[in-house]
Design a protein around this motif. Sequence first.
Motif, PDB file in Angstrom:
ATOM      1  N   LEU A 181      22.622 -22.187   4.392  1.00 33.76           N
ATOM      2  CA  LEU A 181      21.807 -21.099   4.949  1.00 33.76           C
ATOM      3  C   LEU A 181      22.239 -20.758   6.364  1.00 33.76           C
ATOM      4  O   LEU A 181      22.281 -19.583   6.748  1.00 33.76           O
ATOM      5  N   LYS A 182      22.569 -21.769   7.139  1.00 30.46           N
ATOM      6  CA  LYS A 182      22.887 -21.554   8.554  1.00 30.46           C
ATOM      7  C   LYS A 182      24.079 -20.633   8.739  1.00 30.46           C
ATOM      8  O   LYS A 182      24.069 -19.750   9.608  1.00 30.46           O
ATOM      9  N   SER A 183      25.097 -20.806   7.915  1.00 24.79           N
ATOM     10  CA  SER A 183      26.309 -19.995   8.062  1.00 24.79           C
ATOM     11  C   SER A 183      26.438 -18.907   7.005  1.00 24.79           C
ATOM     12  O   SER A 183      27.111 -17.899   7.224  1.00 24.79           O
ATOM     13  N   GLY A 184      25.776 -19.089   5.869  1.00 27.20           N
ATOM     14  CA  GLY A 184      25.975 -18.170   4.758  1.00 27.20           C
ATOM     15  C   GLY A 184      25.046 -16.981   4.717  1.00 27.20           C
ATOM     16  O   GLY A 184      25.389 -15.947   4.123  1.00 27.20           O
ATOM     17  N   TRP A 185      23.864 -17.087   5.357  1.00 18.75           N
ATOM     18  CA  TRP A 185      22.916 -15.975   5.289  1.00 18.75           C
ATOM     19  C   TRP A 185      23.527 -14.690   5.837  1.00 18.75           C
ATOM     20  O   TRP A 185      23.313 -13.603   5.295  1.00 18.75           O
ATOM     21  N   ASN A 186      24.288 -14.817   6.904  1.00 14.70           N
ATOM     22  CA  ASN A 186      25.010 -13.667   7.466  1.00 14.70           C
ATOM     23  C   ASN A 186      26.519 -13.880   7.368  1.00 14.70           C
ATOM     24  O   ASN A 186      27.283 -13.362   8.185  1.00 14.70           O
ATOM     25  N   GLY A 187      26.937 -14.608   6.349  1.00 16.80           N
ATOM     26  CA  GLY A 187      28.355 -14.911   6.178  1.00 16.80           C
ATOM     27  C   GLY A 187      29.070 -13.884   5.309  1.00 16.80           C
ATOM     28  O   GLY A 187      28.786 -12.674   5.383  1.00 16.80           O
ATOM     29  N   ASP A 188      29.972 -14.366   4.461  1.00 15.71           N
ATOM     30  CA  ASP A 188      30.721 -13.453   3.604  1.00 15.71           C
ATOM     31  C   ASP A 188      29.789 -12.824   2.567  1.00 15.71           C
ATOM     32  O   ASP A 188      28.679 -13.298   2.323  1.00 15.71           O
ATOM     33  N   SER A 190      29.708 -12.629  -0.715  1.00 14.97           N
ATOM     34  CA  SER A 190      29.247 -13.421  -1.859  1.00 14.97           C
ATOM     35  C   SER A 190      28.145 -14.388  -1.450  1.00 14.97           C
ATOM     36  O   SER A 190      27.145 -14.560  -2.173  1.00 14.97           O
ATOM     37  N   SER A 191      28.297 -15.011  -0.284  1.00 17.58           N
ATOM     38  CA  SER A 191      27.263 -15.944   0.194  1.00 17.58           C
ATOM     39  C   SER A 191      25.965 -15.207   0.486  1.00 17.58           C
ATOM     40  O   SER A 191      24.868 -15.681   0.143  1.00 17.58           O
ATOM     41  N   GLN A 192      26.074 -14.049   1.113  1.00 21.49           N
ATOM     42  CA  GLN A 192      24.873 -13.251   1.405  1.00 21.49           C
ATOM     43  C   GLN A 192      24.144 -12.858   0.121  1.00 21.49           C
ATOM     44  O   GLN A 192      22.922 -13.024   0.008  1.00 21.49           O
ATOM     45  N   ASP A 193      24.900 -12.360  -0.840  1.00 20.56           N
ATOM     46  CA  ASP A 193      24.277 -11.913  -2.092  1.00 20.56           C
ATOM     47  C   ASP A 193      23.651 -13.086  -2.849  1.00 20.56           C
ATOM     48  O   ASP A 193      22.558 -12.972  -3.412  1.00 20.56           O
ATOM     49  N   PHE A 194      24.337 -14.221  -2.863  1.00 22.91           N
ATOM     50  CA  PHE A 194      23.846 -15.417  -3.533  1.00 22.91           C
ATOM     51  C   PHE A 194      22.538 -15.897  -2.915  1.00 22.91           C
ATOM     52  O   PHE A 194      21.532 -16.105  -3.615  1.00 22.91           O
TER      53      PHE A 194
END
Length: 233
Positions: A181-188, A190-194
Amino acid sequence: MAIPTFLKPRMLLAAGAALALSGCFGVPDVLKRGDGGEKVSSRPARPSSSDAPSFNSSSARQCAVDLQQAGVRFTPLPDQQHGGGCSSIDSVKLLDIGTPVSGLGPMTCPLARNFAAWAQHAVRPAARKFFGSEVVKIETFGTYSCRNIYGGRSGRLSQHAYSNAVDVAGFVLADGRRIMLKSGWNGDRSSQDFLRALHKSACRRFGTVLGPEYNAAHHDHFHFDMSGNGYCR
């Protein structure tokens, strides 16, 4: 010494009465064979300091049945009052929900049931959809914690203080990637959509769902609890 004939009927009556009374005060457990051939008691074990008691409410007992029917392995935990208003009532320890999970402590049975269903019906399909991979681990910051609501001014206890909340920090995929969550919420993308898909699905299963956009205290995890009535931020 031979028993006089006239005493025998009276002795038989006394013996019958004794057997009848024994039924009022309890009889030894009857053992029968289980599916695996082992001997199992036909009566539930009596609660003790080391044995988990039966759940207090009918809804909690139904919850345990739901977990069993879903194939979830768990252990019921003894009710505990931890002091300071904190408690663990009708709680369980999840042992196997089909995906390994780190950090889980006591969880109220409804929270455990909904968390297991979320992992099965939301997390795993979303990982396949957005990454083409399986989730091999869900990482959490834990469940029970005797503390107040973070950032709250009311001094009210958090749902964590009642074993009624879990904080999810991220996910490990079969290919080794960690979607946090820390890096992926505003990350790439695919991570954001997931992560947003999981947030949305959680809002249909838990009473309260808080994520990184709620406040700074939740920048690195999802908070799920069974209080509230569909509060989703």
